[in-house]
Scaffold this active site. Structure first.
Site, mmCIF file in Angstrom:
data_model
loop_
_atom_site.group_PDB
_atom_site.id
_atom_site.type_symbol
_atom_site.label_atom_id
_atom_site.label_comp_id
_atom_site.label_asym_id
_atom_site.label_seq_id
_atom_site.Cartn_x
_atom_site.Cartn_y
_atom_site.Cartn_z
ATOM 1 N N ARG A 252 0.868 -1.176 0.000
ATOM 2 C CA ARG A 252 0.000 0.000 0.000
ATOM 3 C C ARG A 252 0.907 1.229 0.000
ATOM 4 O O ARG A 252 1.938 1.255 0.671
ATOM 5 C CB ARG A 252 -0.903 0.031 1.239
ATOM 6 C CG ARG A 252 -2.073 -0.934 1.193
ATOM 7 C CD ARG A 252 -3.132 -0.532 0.163
ATOM 8 N NE ARG A 252 -4.262 -1.441 0.148
ATOM 9 C CZ ARG A 252 -4.357 -2.533 -0.628
ATOM 10 N NH1 ARG A 252 -3.376 -2.841 -1.479
ATOM 11 N NH2 ARG A 252 -5.430 -3.289 -0.586
ATOM 12 N N GLU A 281 -3.453 7.545 -3.795
ATOM 13 C CA GLU A 281 -4.005 6.873 -4.963
ATOM 14 C C GLU A 281 -5.431 7.336 -5.267
ATOM 15 O O GLU A 281 -6.226 7.450 -4.332
ATOM 16 C CB GLU A 281 -4.018 5.363 -4.630
ATOM 17 C CG GLU A 281 -3.802 4.499 -5.811
ATOM 18 C CD GLU A 281 -3.503 3.061 -5.384
ATOM 19 O OE1 GLU A 281 -2.508 2.856 -4.663
ATOM 20 O OE2 GLU A 281 -4.276 2.185 -5.771
ATOM 21 N N HIS A 299 -1.587 0.184 -9.930
ATOM 22 C CA HIS A 299 -2.135 -0.811 -8.992
ATOM 23 C C HIS A 299 -2.620 -2.064 -9.737
ATOM 24 O O HIS A 299 -3.815 -2.380 -9.736
ATOM 25 C CB HIS A 299 -3.273 -0.201 -8.165
ATOM 26 C CG HIS A 299 -3.439 -0.879 -6.841
ATOM 27 N ND1 HIS A 299 -3.788 -0.216 -5.687
ATOM 28 C CD2 HIS A 299 -3.308 -2.182 -6.481
ATOM 29 C CE1 HIS A 299 -3.876 -1.076 -4.686
ATOM 30 N NE2 HIS A 299 -3.582 -2.277 -5.150
HETATM 31 P P1 NAP Z 1 -0.304 -11.556 4.675
HETATM 32 O O1 NAP Z 1 -0.173 -12.979 4.249
HETATM 33 O O2 NAP Z 1 -1.191 -11.233 5.822
HETATM 34 O O3 NAP Z 1 1.170 -11.018 4.946
HETATM 35 C C1 NAP Z 1 1.412 -9.782 5.540
HETATM 36 C C2 NAP Z 1 2.676 -9.906 6.375
HETATM 37 O O4 NAP Z 1 2.974 -8.615 6.910
HETATM 38 C C3 NAP Z 1 2.547 -10.860 7.546
HETATM 39 O O5 NAP Z 1 3.598 -11.774 7.495
HETATM 40 C C4 NAP Z 1 2.688 -9.971 8.776
HETATM 41 O O6 NAP Z 1 3.481 -10.546 9.791
HETATM 42 C C5 NAP Z 1 3.465 -8.802 8.217
HETATM 43 N N1 NAP Z 1 3.261 -7.605 9.023
HETATM 44 C C6 NAP Z 1 2.105 -7.107 9.526
HETATM 45 N N2 NAP Z 1 2.352 -6.010 10.262
HETATM 46 C C7 NAP Z 1 3.695 -5.839 10.233
HETATM 47 C C8 NAP Z 1 4.571 -4.902 10.835
HETATM 48 N N3 NAP Z 1 4.104 -3.923 11.622
HETATM 49 N N4 NAP Z 1 5.911 -5.025 10.607
HETATM 50 C C9 NAP Z 1 6.391 -6.033 9.829
HETATM 51 N N5 NAP Z 1 5.595 -6.954 9.241
HETATM 52 C C10 NAP Z 1 4.273 -6.856 9.445
HETATM 53 O O7 NAP Z 1 -0.818 -10.660 3.460
HETATM 54 P P2 NAP Z 1 -0.535 -10.875 1.900
HETATM 55 O O8 NAP Z 1 -1.594 -11.707 1.324
HETATM 56 O O9 NAP Z 1 0.876 -11.239 1.724
HETATM 57 O O10 NAP Z 1 -0.785 -9.357 1.395
HETATM 58 C C11 NAP Z 1 0.030 -8.319 1.866
HETATM 59 C C12 NAP Z 1 -0.480 -6.967 1.412
HETATM 60 O O11 NAP Z 1 -0.213 -6.781 0.029
HETATM 61 C C13 NAP Z 1 -1.999 -6.762 1.512
HETATM 62 O O12 NAP Z 1 -2.376 -6.368 2.810
HETATM 63 C C14 NAP Z 1 -2.278 -5.693 0.493
HETATM 64 O O13 NAP Z 1 -2.229 -4.426 1.095
HETATM 65 C C15 NAP Z 1 -1.117 -5.821 -0.491
HETATM 66 N N6 NAP Z 1 -1.546 -6.287 -1.829
HETATM 67 C C16 NAP Z 1 -1.410 -5.472 -2.894
HETATM 68 C C17 NAP Z 1 -1.760 -5.923 -4.155
HETATM 69 C C18 NAP Z 1 -1.607 -5.049 -5.351
HETATM 70 O O14 NAP Z 1 -2.455 -5.107 -6.231
HETATM 71 N N7 NAP Z 1 -0.557 -4.252 -5.443
HETATM 72 C C19 NAP Z 1 -2.273 -7.216 -4.336
HETATM 73 C C20 NAP Z 1 -2.401 -8.016 -3.211
HETATM 74 C C21 NAP Z 1 -2.025 -7.548 -1.958
HETATM 75 P P3 NAP Z 1 2.968 -11.712 10.763
HETATM 76 O O15 NAP Z 1 2.757 -12.902 9.864
HETATM 77 O O16 NAP Z 1 4.083 -11.922 11.711
HETATM 78 O O17 NAP Z 1 1.700 -11.215 11.357
HETATM 79 C C1 GLV Z 2 -4.847 -5.364 -3.762
HETATM 80 O O1 GLV Z 2 -4.244 -4.353 -3.590
HETATM 81 C C2 GLV Z 2 -5.269 -6.231 -2.720
HETATM 82 O O2 GLV Z 2 -5.098 -5.897 -1.533
HETATM 83 O O3 GLV Z 2 -5.817 -7.300 -3.060
#
Ligand code: NAP
Ligand code: GLV
Length: 333
Positions: A252, A281, A299
């Site tokens: 984000r 954004e 995005h």
């Molecule tokens: P996820 O599996 O929940 O992974 C997020 C990770 O971030 C977890 O390992 C968590 O740690 C860690 N985290 C949370 N708070 C933190 C902090 N304060 N300091 C360090 N690490 C921290 O989520 P995901 O599926 O990988 O997705 C991650 C993010 O990508 C989403 O929330 C979204 O905003 C973004 N995203 C963007 C797109 C796009 O289109 N560009 C697409 C998909 C996702 P713990 O496991 O230890 O809790």
């Molecule tokens: C995209 O940004 C998502 O969080 O799925």
């Protein structure tokens, strides 16, 4: 308003006759069919832009369920305008656009779309990284301008990745998928997350934020946006980056203080940035737009037909299940 048919279809195991769902955007395949065939009555914004306030009011007034997108801010006021609302299905894995406390206090279930977009987003992070490291944008612009005079030993030299260190902030689903791809490029991986992870077959060393900033040749951000992570990368952190570092953000925009990033890029504190997401954004600053050492995408992380179809399917299933009184498949909060 579209009238619903009752019934069931392969892949949808629930039906919610008599319930109304507001869908805030046109959807890719399978679209609203799963909802309609699950028995819901669907009202959908037909334009690929945010609904006006009037459209929101009309859509929410009688909605039992809402299918919304990450650019929709679903706050207390919006929930108050939806007295029948039971479930909000966000077409995204991130859900920082939704006031979870307000939803909880109203007994509204909130759901997201984890897993199905992990590979698409990890691929896009690598697309940004390769485009930045190998100066693809500048190369393509040179060629299209008609001024390319042929191969040159000194033209558009980029940065090799073999033997370098990839740093990951947020070692969850997408962070780990990005790390897995690093092996193919001969990179080692360090990561900073809330808790250490042991992932079979994935060599990655946990470090603190300081170690991550000082040790990463490429730093890729993958944590959610929370009160803890907002502006986690400000002027101090950016100036602590290893010289020549490339910064990739597909999480984000507001994880980074964008004004500080602009200044750090101008001062050469980092060599470049590949961004899919922005602090304000869809606004992108003129300063970033003017820079050669940045690659900017609108995005696109989850933007494959395959990932989006699964996201729509999960949202539909979550909506129908909750409206039928069953637990959601992927609740958050
Ligand atoms: P996820 O599996 O929940 O992974 C997020 C990770 O971030 C977890 O390992 C968590 O740690 C860690 N985290 C949370 N708070 C933190 C902090 N304060 N300091 C360090 N690490 C921290 O989520 P995901 O599926 O990988 O997705 C991650 C993010 O990508 C989403 O929330 C979204 O905003 C973004 N995203 C963007 C797109 C796009 O289109 N560009 C697409 C998909 C996702 P713990 O496991 O230890 O809790
Ligand atoms: C995209 O940004 C998502 O969080 O799925």
């Amino acid at each position: 308003m579209l009238r619903a048919q009752s019934g069931q279809q392969a892949g949808v195991d629930t039906s919610a006759p008599g319930c109304r769902v507001y869908v805030s955007r046109p959807l890719p395949e399978p679209g609203i069919h799963l909802l309609r065939e699950g028995g819901a009555e669907v009202l959908q914004n037909q334009y690929d832009t945010a609904p006006s306030e009037e459209e929101w009011r009309a859509g929410l007034a009688q909605a039992d369920g809402l299918l919304c997108v990450l650019g929709d801010r679903i706050d207390e006021a919006r929930m108050a305008a939806a007295p029948r609302l039971q479930v909000i299905a966000n077409l995204a894995v991130g859900y920082d656009n939704i006031d979870l406390a307000a939803a909880r206090s109203r007994g509204i279930t909130v759901t997201n779309t984890p897993d199905v977009l992990t590979d698409a987003t990890a691929d896009l992070a690598w697309a940004l990284l390769l485009a930045l490291a190998r100066r693809l944008r500048e190369g393509e612009r040179l060629l299209r301008s008609g001024s390319w005079k042929g191969w040159s030993p000194i033209q558009l030299l980029g940065t090799g990745l073999q033997g370098k260190t990839l740093g990951i902030f947020g070692f969850g689903r997408i962070g780990q998928a990005v790390a897995r791809r690093a092996a193919g490029f001969g990179m080692s991986v360090i990561y900073c997350s809330r808790s250490p992870k042991s992932v079979p077959g994935l060599a990655a060393e946990p470090v603190g934020l300081e170690g991550l900033l000082a040790g990463s040749d490429v730093l890729s951000l993958h944590s959610p946006l929370t009160e803890e992570t907002r502006h986690r990368f400000g002027a101090a952190e950016l100036s602590a980056l290893k010289p020549g570092c490339l910064l990739i953000n597909t999480s984000r925009g507001a994880l980074i203080d964008e004004a500080a990033l602009t200044r750090a890029l101008q001062a050469g504190e980092l060599a470049g940035a590949g961004l899919d997401v922005y602090e304000f954004e869809p606004k992108v600053s003129e300063a970033l737009l003017a820079m050669d050492q940045v690659v900017l995408l609108p995005h696109l992380g989850s933007a494959t037909k395959e990932a989006r179809a699964e996201m729509v399917r999960i949202c539909s299933q979550n909506l129908l299940r909750v409206l039928r009184g069953e637990p959601a498949l992927t609740p958050v909060g």
